[in-house]
Write a protein that holds these residues in place. Structure first.
Motif, short mmCIF file in Angstrom:
data_model
loop_
_atom_site.label_atom_id
_atom_site.label_comp_id
_atom_site.label_asym_id
_atom_site.label_seq_id
_atom_site.Cartn_x
_atom_site.Cartn_y
_atom_site.Cartn_z
N ARG A 1 2.83 9.00 -1.11
CA ARG A 1 2.99 7.62 -0.68
C ARG A 1 3.22 7.69 0.86
NH1 ARG A 1 7.53 5.75 -5.03
NH2 ARG A 1 7.99 8.24 -4.90
N GLY A 2 4.23 8.54 1.15
CA GLY A 2 4.87 8.67 2.55
C GLY A 2 3.63 9.77 3.46
N GLY A 3 3.11 10.41 2.85
CA GLY A 3 1.86 11.22 3.71
C GLY A 3 2.42 12.37 3.63
N GLY A 4 3.73 12.82 3.11
CA GLY A 4 4.15 14.17 3.27
C GLY A 4 3.75 15.35 2.37
N THR A 5 3.24 15.08 1.18
CA THR A 5 2.70 15.99 0.28
C THR A 5 0.92 15.60 0.06
OG1 THR A 5 4.64 15.85 -0.77
CG2 THR A 5 2.89 17.06 -1.91
N THR A 6 0.38 16.93 0.11
CA THR A 6 -1.15 16.53 -0.34
C THR A 6 -1.49 17.58 -1.12
OG1 THR A 6 -1.72 18.07 1.65
CG2 THR A 6 -1.72 15.61 2.16
N PHE B 1 0.76 -1.14 0.06
CA PHE B 1 -0.11 0.16 -0.06
C PHE B 1 0.79 1.13 -0.11
CE2 PHE B 1 -3.69 2.41 1.04
CZ PHE B 1 -3.38 3.56 1.92
N SER B 2 1.94 1.29 0.96
CA SER B 2 2.70 2.57 0.93
C SER B 2 3.43 2.96 -0.26
CB SER B 2 3.83 2.10 2.13
OG SER B 2 4.61 1.26 1.76
N ILE B 3 3.57 2.14 -1.44
CA ILE B 3 4.23 2.64 -2.47
C ILE B 3 3.34 3.30 -3.48
CG2 ILE B 3 5.74 0.82 -2.33
CD1 ILE B 3 4.50 -0.55 -5.02
N TYR B 4 2.14 3.42 -3.08
CA TYR B 4 0.97 4.20 -3.93
C TYR B 4 0.62 5.64 -3.50
CZ TYR B 4 0.78 -0.43 -6.37
OH TYR B 4 0.86 -1.40 -6.98
N ASP B 5 0.78 6.47 -4.11
CA ASP B 5 -0.10 7.55 -3.83
C ASP B 5 -1.60 7.23 -3.82
OD1 ASP B 5 2.22 9.01 -6.29
OD2 ASP B 5 2.29 9.27 -4.04
N MET B 6 -2.39 8.11 -3.16
CA MET B 6 -3.87 7.75 -2.92
C MET B 6 -4.68 8.89 -3.09
SD MET B 6 -4.24 4.47 -2.18
CE MET B 6 -5.84 4.56 -1.50
N GLY B 7 -6.00 8.94 -3.87
CA GLY B 7 -6.86 9.81 -3.79
C GLY B 7 -8.05 9.72 -3.38
N TRP B 8 -9.00 10.76 -3.04
CA TRP B 8 -10.28 10.39 -2.70
C TRP B 8 -11.11 11.37 -3.86
CZ3 TRP B 8 -13.09 8.09 0.45
CH2 TRP B 8 -12.76 7.51 1.72
N TYR B 9 -11.94 10.90 -4.38
CA TYR B 9 -12.89 11.22 -5.44
C TYR B 9 -14.29 11.39 -4.89
CZ TYR B 9 -8.78 9.60 -8.25
OH TYR B 9 -7.44 9.38 -8.71
N ARG B 10 -15.11 12.16 -5.71
CA ARG B 10 -16.56 12.25 -5.52
C ARG B 10 -17.32 12.30 -6.73
NH1 ARG B 10 -16.85 18.24 -2.55
NH2 ARG B 10 -16.95 19.30 -4.40
N GLN B 11 -18.40 11.84 -6.65
CA GLN B 11 -19.28 11.83 -7.85
C GLN B 11 -20.69 11.95 -7.46
OE1 GLN B 11 -19.32 8.34 -10.42
NE2 GLN B 11 -19.88 9.46 -12.18
N ALA B 12 -21.18 13.22 -7.86
CA ALA B 12 -22.64 13.44 -7.62
C ALA B 12 -23.67 13.16 -8.99
CB ALA B 12 -22.72 15.13 -7.65
N ARG C 1 -10.88 22.95 3.95
CA ARG C 1 -12.17 22.22 4.59
C ARG C 1 -11.89 20.76 4.95
NH1 ARG C 1 -16.95 22.33 2.24
NH2 ARG C 1 -16.25 22.26 0.22
N PHE C 2 -11.19 20.21 3.76
CA PHE C 2 -10.79 19.03 3.93
C PHE C 2 -9.56 18.73 3.94
CE2 PHE C 2 -14.53 17.41 0.81
CZ PHE C 2 -15.43 18.00 1.41
N THR C 3 -9.12 17.52 4.84
CA THR C 3 -7.91 17.16 5.00
C THR C 3 -7.69 15.51 4.80
OG1 THR C 3 -7.41 18.75 6.70
CG2 THR C 3 -5.98 17.17 6.84
N ILE C 4 -6.81 15.46 3.95
CA ILE C 4 -6.59 13.90 3.48
C ILE C 4 -5.31 13.49 4.43
CG2 ILE C 4 -4.92 14.65 1.59
CD1 ILE C 4 -6.10 11.96 0.21
N SER C 5 -5.39 12.24 4.93
CA SER C 5 -4.33 11.74 5.57
C SER C 5 -4.18 10.08 5.43
CB SER C 5 -4.40 11.98 6.97
OG SER C 5 -5.75 11.34 7.48
N ARG C 6 -3.04 9.45 5.95
CA ARG C 6 -3.19 8.08 5.61
C ARG C 6 -2.38 7.30 6.94
NH1 ARG C 6 -0.36 7.20 0.14
NH2 ARG C 6 -0.30 4.95 0.65
N ASP C 7 -2.52 6.11 6.92
CA ASP C 7 -1.92 5.28 7.83
C ASP C 7 -1.52 3.96 7.09
OD1 ASP C 7 -1.13 3.47 9.91
OD2 ASP C 7 -2.60 4.20 11.36
N ASN C 8 -0.16 4.09 6.78
CA ASN C 8 0.22 3.14 6.00
C ASN C 8 0.17 1.57 6.73
OD1 ASN C 8 0.60 4.70 3.89
ND2 ASN C 8 2.70 4.89 4.05
N ALA C 9 0.27 1.59 7.91
CA ALA C 9 0.37 0.33 8.63
C ALA C 9 -0.94 -0.34 8.83
CB ALA C 9 0.82 0.65 10.08
N LYS C 10 -1.98 0.34 8.29
CA LYS C 10 -3.41 -0.06 8.37
C LYS C 10 -3.94 -0.20 7.07
CE LYS C 10 -4.47 1.72 13.10
NZ LYS C 10 -5.49 2.42 13.93
#
Length: 121
Positions: free
Chosen positions: A53-58, A29-40, A67-76
């Motif tokens: 990947r490491g959570g240092g850049t958003t 999991f930790s080698i991928y960047d991750m995104g949140w998307y939405r569809q109305a 208003r929104f904050t993205i974060s990650r827990d690579n251990a989980k």
């Protein structure tokens, strides 16, 4: 097959908050960047937030910045989206996915069922 399970959505009044979670069944999991998307309804799916990947850049879409904050827990194998000061226009089904890079490029996994967020008084 990469799969994602989103949770945490619900009905909230304008100005309220929600915290979404997305757990990924993905090796390394930790080698991928991750995104949140939405569809109305009737609208193309859009990228609202991404995290490196490491959570240092958003990065954030202008509509949700501050208003929104993205974060990650690579251990989980989990990525989160804290949503504050919610507006009716935030109403949508929210999804997560793995990606390479923080821009609006292609995703890596299949789309999950998403989690519905409804902002209404």
């Amino acid at each position: 097959q990469v799969q994602f399970v989103e949770s945490g959505g619900g009905l909230v009044q304008p100005g309220g908050s929600l915290r979404l979670s997305c757990t990924a069944s993905i090796t390394f999991f930790s080698i991928y960047d991750m995104g949140w998307y939405r569809q109305a309804p009737g609208v193309q799916r859009e990228l609202v937030a991404a995290i490196s990947r490491g959570g240092g850049t958003t990065t954030y879409a202008d509509s949700v910045k501050d208003r929104f904050t993205i974060s990650r827990d690579n251990a989980k194998n989990t990525v989160y989206l804290q949503m504050n000061s919610l507006k009716p226009e935030d109403t949508a089904v929210y999804y997560c996915n793995a990606k390479r890079g923080l821009g609006d490029g292609p995703v890596i996994g299949s789309w999950g069922q998403g989690t519905q967020v409804t902002v209404s008084s």
